[in-house]
Scaffold this active site. Sequence first.
Site, PDB file in Angstrom:
ATOM      1  N   ASP A  70     148.655  33.930 -91.142  1.00 15.45           N
ATOM      2  CA  ASP A  70     149.453  34.561 -92.158  1.00 15.45           C
ATOM      3  C   ASP A  70     150.973  34.013 -91.922  1.00 15.45           C
ATOM      4  O   ASP A  70     151.325  33.441 -91.037  1.00 15.45           O
ATOM      5  CB  ASP A  70     149.572  35.820 -91.787  1.00 15.45           C
ATOM      6  CG  ASP A  70     150.507  36.564 -92.976  1.00 15.45           C
ATOM      7  OD1 ASP A  70     150.282  36.656 -93.910  1.00 15.45           O
ATOM      8  OD2 ASP A  70     151.576  36.948 -92.111  1.00 15.45           O
ATOM      9  N   GLU A 128     147.539  30.355 -94.772  1.00 15.35           N
ATOM     10  CA  GLU A 128     148.175  30.936 -95.814  1.00 15.35           C
ATOM     11  C   GLU A 128     149.461  30.263 -96.345  1.00 15.35           C
ATOM     12  O   GLU A 128     150.412  30.717 -95.767  1.00 15.35           O
ATOM     13  CB  GLU A 128     148.326  32.445 -95.442  1.00 15.35           C
ATOM     14  CG  GLU A 128     148.577  33.145 -96.727  1.00 15.35           C
ATOM     15  CD  GLU A 128     149.657  34.280 -96.517  1.00 15.35           C
ATOM     16  OE1 GLU A 128     149.807  35.167 -97.425  1.00 15.35           O
ATOM     17  OE2 GLU A 128     150.266  34.187 -95.779  1.00 15.35           O
TER      18      GLU A 128
END
Length: 703
Positions: free
Chosen positions: A362, A416
């Site tokens: 993330d 990401e």
Amino acid sequence: MLILFSISDNCQVEPVAIVGERQIRLFWIIFKENYMKKIRLIEIDPYLAPYRDIIERRVNKINNTLKKITKNTSLIDFASSHKYFGLHKEKDRWIFREWAPNAKEIYLIGDMTFWMVKEEFKLKKDEETGVWELQVPLNKISHGDLYKLIVKWDGGEGERIPSHATYVVQDENSKIFSAVVWDPPEKFHWQHDGKQKFPEPILIYESHVGMAQEEEKIGTYREFADNILPRIKRLGYNTVQLMAILEHPYYGSFGYQVSSFFAPSSRFGTPDDLKYLIDKAHGMGLYVLIDIVHSHAVQNEVEGLSRFDGTYDLYFHKGSRGFHPLWGSRCFDYSKIEVLRFLLSNLRYYLEEFHIDGFRFDGVTSMLYTHHGINKSFVTYDDYFNDEVDEDALTYLALANKLVHEINPKVITIAEDVSGMPGLCFPLDGGGIGFDYRFAMGIADFWIKLIKDLKDEEWPMGHLWYELTNHRKEEKTISYCESHDQALVGDQTIIFRLIGADMYFCMRKDDENLKVDRGIALHKMIRFITISTACAGYLNFMGNEFGHPEWIDFPREDNNWSYKYARRQWSLCENPLLRYEYLLKFDIDMIDFIKKANIIKPEIPPIHLHDHEENKIIAFERGDYVFVFNFHPQNSYVNYRIPSRPGKYILVFCSDDKKYGGFGRLIPEETHLTLAEKQDNTYFHYLALYIPNRCGFALKKID
């Protein structure tokens, strides 16, 4: 001895003459192999040539850091802080260790001390390393005991959850977090070896354990395993991505404000309950990924790592750089050896202890740049090769990818990243960072922009095609129409943007509603064109496959701590009277079609055949399949020419089928023969097709 070289215009180095011993020739071979490995990324993308020196510097930094941390050891052995720090049971004693160089005194307190400070539970410090240690007899600590630390420093003290706690719980009444001694008398017994088939293409079902049940409550690992995993298997997805696994104080953070990195969230159950979930998924042949949040950490001091030993920069950057300006969290200092050890060990821990199959990293954009990507547009290559790039973070990500693939070559890593950093998903030995996949985040943003800002008649087909197929050619990307991001309060899912409040009143199959008809048709088309143009994979957030009508709103003070919108209403798609059933059936068949077609792979890219702005048509070829989409709100077309290879084609999938809530305007398995027209002494081959409005379909070449 003399070696002469020539350098060509494209920076290729070749020997002109070699004078000397055989060792010199061997030196050249080794030099050339190593040298060429570093610049392979540039060979694929010549626009990177002006940044050769920077790429070389970054590669050298990665290699030098690797040498530094693996001196007299291996990378896997280096990533073992979880085996040393924290609480560990040996044959005749418990040993607890913590890294806190600024602390002056540390005490372990808990059930074993009746929550009082006791001298026998005082840790001793190694002044050279800053490591504190405590040894106590086995009978002093028991499974299930709650505990934490009292850390004292010059000018202050505070309670702390140990950095390597493996199980942390929150008291329902006081809301206070404590670590738990996790030493069950019966160890978890794995039923499956975790050697399920590698998912190609990767079809991800993004999930949140806590909100996966229909009941207004927090769901558990075991409920997810028993109730949701069979659903995912039936849908046809081959990979489960679990959000919010690492412990986080605030439920509504979606797991992105982590406090205890080595502790699976106790909201959903025990560590063994998580193992049960993963083991059951493996038994179904499913890969299990978890979101790993190494881009930042929660700012909480008692529960987290911030100001752990009285200093703000133990794990994090000094000063303002140690605080994320947008997220209100702490930013890791990846230049520190102990930070690298902590984060790398975190990856190894979940791979080995929980048999995780991979990680979705993330906030990679936030890690890569000192500006964190905030209000930043990446428009030139200069944006990737300037002083705003955090090369320490880049080095960590490279080491992370190297580590996990050394532990298990079949591990999947996904970045990401919205910036498009070159080389992020390219092998380490070729000058890249080593991720396996990158999320194609721009696609979801573009779909929302189209629906929100433009009338259907204004959708730009050429621009849409570009967004769907735009990615760096050396990278494998995962496409999606929407993820959890688009379902949060403050945003809207695609289905709700298309239909709005009519979803609450007009979703019965016997209702006639043009807005619902439009929404269902476009919902299917958007999904079908997104997955059929995907480079290497596809993602769906749970419930969106059938058009879940509600946004996600976790319990908080503003909604009176309600769970009404922190759940999934599966009964909607199981009700035969409602149109959600159509969308569910469509998604199941779409996934099945894509898997059987076996075309979602980089080596079979979508080839543009036709697009027309006014007619709202897009057509492309992929392998033996021709895909045609008509986004026009009213116009259907007869004998519409689509360029194609000569042959016989059969209709194999259509979004307008009645079983999917469509109007059945095309005949299933209808065959089409190409026609030919002579143009400039060559023959132009084409299919003459009836293309209904708001319809997408696939034809397969069978001859």
